[in-house]
Design a protein around this motif. Structure first.
Motif, PDB file in Angstrom:
ATOM      1  N   GLY A   1       0.808  -1.212   0.000  1.00 54.67           N
ATOM      2  CA  GLY A   1       0.000   0.000   0.000  1.00 54.67           C
ATOM      3  C   GLY A   1       0.838   1.257   0.000  1.00 54.67           C
ATOM      4  N   PHE A   2       1.967   1.227   0.698  1.00 49.80           N
ATOM      5  CA  PHE A   2       2.850   2.394   0.678  1.00 49.80           C
ATOM      6  C   PHE A   2       3.596   2.486  -0.646  1.00 49.80           C
ATOM      7  CE2 PHE A   2       7.081   4.260   1.193  1.00 49.80           C
ATOM      8  CZ  PHE A   2       6.713   5.550   1.551  1.00 49.80           C
ATOM      9  N   LEU A   3       4.050   1.352  -1.138  1.00 49.63           N
ATOM     10  CA  LEU A   3       4.813   1.351  -2.381  1.00 49.63           C
ATOM     11  C   LEU A   3       3.986   1.851  -3.562  1.00 49.63           C
ATOM     12  CD1 LEU A   3       6.617  -2.089  -1.906  1.00 49.63           C
ATOM     13  CD2 LEU A   3       7.490   0.192  -1.361  1.00 49.63           C
ATOM     14  N   ALA A   4       2.662   1.738  -3.451  1.00 47.42           N
ATOM     15  CA  ALA A   4       1.782   2.174  -4.544  1.00 47.42           C
ATOM     16  C   ALA A   4       1.500   3.670  -4.514  1.00 47.42           C
ATOM     17  CB  ALA A   4       0.464   1.407  -4.480  1.00 47.42           C
ATOM     18  N   ILE A   5       1.791   4.327  -3.402  1.00 45.81           N
ATOM     19  CA  ILE A   5       1.416   5.734  -3.246  1.00 45.81           C
ATOM     20  C   ILE A   5       2.066   6.621  -4.302  1.00 45.81           C
ATOM     21  CG2 ILE A   5       1.695   7.755  -1.759  1.00 45.81           C
ATOM     22  CD1 ILE A   5       1.212   5.928   0.640  1.00 45.81           C
ATOM     23  N   GLU A   6       3.344   6.401  -4.562  1.00 49.27           N
ATOM     24  CA  GLU A   6       4.077   7.280  -5.479  1.00 49.27           C
ATOM     25  C   GLU A   6       3.410   7.345  -6.855  1.00 49.27           C
ATOM     26  OE1 GLU A   6       8.480   7.919  -5.326  1.00 49.27           O
ATOM     27  OE2 GLU A   6       8.405   6.670  -7.130  1.00 49.27           O
ATOM     28  N   LYS A   7       3.078   6.174  -7.391  1.00 47.85           N
ATOM     29  CA  LYS A   7       2.477   6.135  -8.722  1.00 47.85           C
ATOM     30  C   LYS A   7       1.039   6.634  -8.701  1.00 47.85           C
ATOM     31  CE  LYS A   7       1.455   2.981 -12.566  1.00 47.85           C
ATOM     32  NZ  LYS A   7       1.551   1.574 -13.055  1.00 47.85           N
ATOM     33  N   GLU A   8       0.279   6.225  -7.703  1.00 47.96           N
ATOM     34  CA  GLU A   8      -1.140   6.563  -7.664  1.00 47.96           C
ATOM     35  C   GLU A   8      -1.387   8.041  -7.364  1.00 47.96           C
ATOM     36  OE1 GLU A   8      -2.927   3.905  -4.884  1.00 47.96           O
ATOM     37  OE2 GLU A   8      -2.577   2.119  -6.124  1.00 47.96           O
ATOM     38  N   CYS A   9      -0.500   8.660  -6.586  1.00 48.55           N
ATOM     39  CA  CYS A   9      -0.709  10.047  -6.181  1.00 48.55           C
ATOM     40  C   CYS A   9       0.196  11.032  -6.926  1.00 48.55           C
ATOM     41  CB  CYS A   9      -0.493  10.202  -4.680  1.00 48.55           C
ATOM     42  SG  CYS A   9      -1.614   9.193  -3.670  1.00 48.55           S
ATOM     43  N   GLY A  10       1.150  10.524  -7.696  1.00 49.60           N
ATOM     44  CA  GLY A  10       2.022  11.410  -8.453  1.00 49.60           C
ATOM     45  C   GLY A  10       2.947  12.236  -7.591  1.00 49.60           C
ATOM     46  N   VAL A  11       3.399  11.674  -6.480  1.00 46.21           N
ATOM     47  CA  VAL A  11       4.320  12.370  -5.588  1.00 46.21           C
ATOM     48  C   VAL A  11       5.568  11.506  -5.387  1.00 46.21           C
ATOM     49  CG1 VAL A  11       2.441  13.543  -4.375  1.00 46.21           C
ATOM     50  CG2 VAL A  11       3.290  11.348  -3.501  1.00 46.21           C
ATOM     51  N   ARG A  12       6.540  12.073  -4.718  1.00 47.26           N
ATOM     52  CA  ARG A  12       7.752  11.323  -4.408  1.00 47.26           C
ATOM     53  C   ARG A  12       7.596  10.670  -3.041  1.00 47.26           C
ATOM     54  NH1 ARG A  12      13.854  13.843  -3.489  1.00 47.26           N
ATOM     55  NH2 ARG A  12      14.910  11.845  -3.092  1.00 47.26           N
ATOM     56  N   THR A  13       8.006   9.407  -2.908  1.00 49.23           N
ATOM     57  CA  THR A  13       7.976   8.724  -1.622  1.00 49.23           C
ATOM     58  C   THR A  13       9.324   8.062  -1.352  1.00 49.23           C
ATOM     59  OG1 THR A  13       7.170   6.632  -2.550  1.00 49.23           O
ATOM     60  CG2 THR A  13       5.509   8.230  -1.839  1.00 49.23           C
TER      61      THR A  13
END
Length: 271
Positions: free
Chosen positions: A46-58
């Motif tokens: 779920g965390f690893l997906a945040i960058e792509k789904e939200c268009g931000v840097r993680t």
């Protein structure tokens, strides 16, 4: 709704690999912030997906907040990777022990204090120093307390946990008072700049969640029906139910709030 936008800001969430910390990280990212997390457990998908789904840097950093060395090293690596940017910090890492008061050992209690109080306190301190150094105009520190700082939780043996979360809630206004003097101004501001964007100090608030369905509470499946009956709305929270309060406190929508606590507990502490 622009007051809720975190576009272009950078956030750090401890305990952000899962549970409430992961929900906070996602909420901040959905509002536009780049998000780094510190945790001892590996980041969930779920965390690893945040960058792509939200268009931000993680970014994920393996950090033990109870260790002064690990915490300092984590901040050094984070500062280097993100060019010292930091506007929002959410120290969420926490642990609990289900033990009777008369059976608690010094080590048991020390372990809780090391993570829930010392780890949180020095995460906030290092974050504040980084915010001051980079001159953020949107500094917000959101400490994670608990409804356990208000009540004796009737279904759990958590006297030490209640004490640690009481410490978090008590330190919030004291830290907020000291951080209020750090007001950031745009470089060579004009009167119109000050009118449109009043000077912001570094704000410090806390959230007190109630019963939330996380890995920590998964150890007590037999208590779920009791917790549901304690809540006015008849259910326990999902991590996403707490997320909105975090985004609100991190954003300019709460720019006149500091030293406060928001209880998100389904009404448990109110009847």
């Amino acid at each position: 709704m622009s007051k809720f936008s975190l576009q272009g800001r950078t956030a750090l969430v401890t305990g952000g690999a899962r549970g409430c910390g992961l929900a906070f990280a996602r909420g901040l990212a959905e509002a536009g912030a780049n998000v780094a997390v510190f945790d001892l457990v590996p980041a969930e998908p779920g965390f690893l997906a945040i960058e792509k789904e939200c268009g931000v840097r993680t970014a994920y950093y393996k950090v033990d907040v109870s260790s002064q060395e690990s915490l300092a090293n984590g901040f050094a690596e984070f500062q280097n990777d993100f060019d010292n940017a930091l506007d929002i910090c959410v120290p969420c890492a926490g642990i609990n022990r289900h033990l009777k008061f008369l059976e608690y050992t010094y080590k048991d209690h020390h372990d809780l204090l090391s993570v829930n109080v010392m780890g949180l306190y020095f995460t906030a301190q290092l974050a504040a120093k980084q915010m001051i150094a980079n001159g953020t105009q949107h500094g917000s520190i959101v400490l994670v307390a608990s409804m356990a700082s208000y009540i004796a939780v009737p279904t759990q043996l958590c006297s030490a946990y209640c004490g640690t979360k009481g410490a978090v809630r008590a330190m919030t206004p004291a830290i907020a008072k000291e951080m209020a003097e750090y007001v950031s101004l745009p470089l060579k501001p004009s009167p119109s700049d000050l009118l449109l964007s009043p000077p912001q100090n570094i704000r410090v608030n806390s959230i007190s969640p109630g019963y939330v369905r996380t890995e920590m509470t998964a150890a007590f499946p037999h208590l779920l029906p009791l917790w549901e009956r304690e809540a006015m709305n008849g259910r326990i929270a999902e991590p996403e139910d707490i997320m909105g309060a975090c985004v609100f406190l991190a954003s300019d929508a709460s720019s006149y709030m500091t030293g406060q606590d928001i209880v998100v507990d389904g009404g448990v502490t109110r009847w």
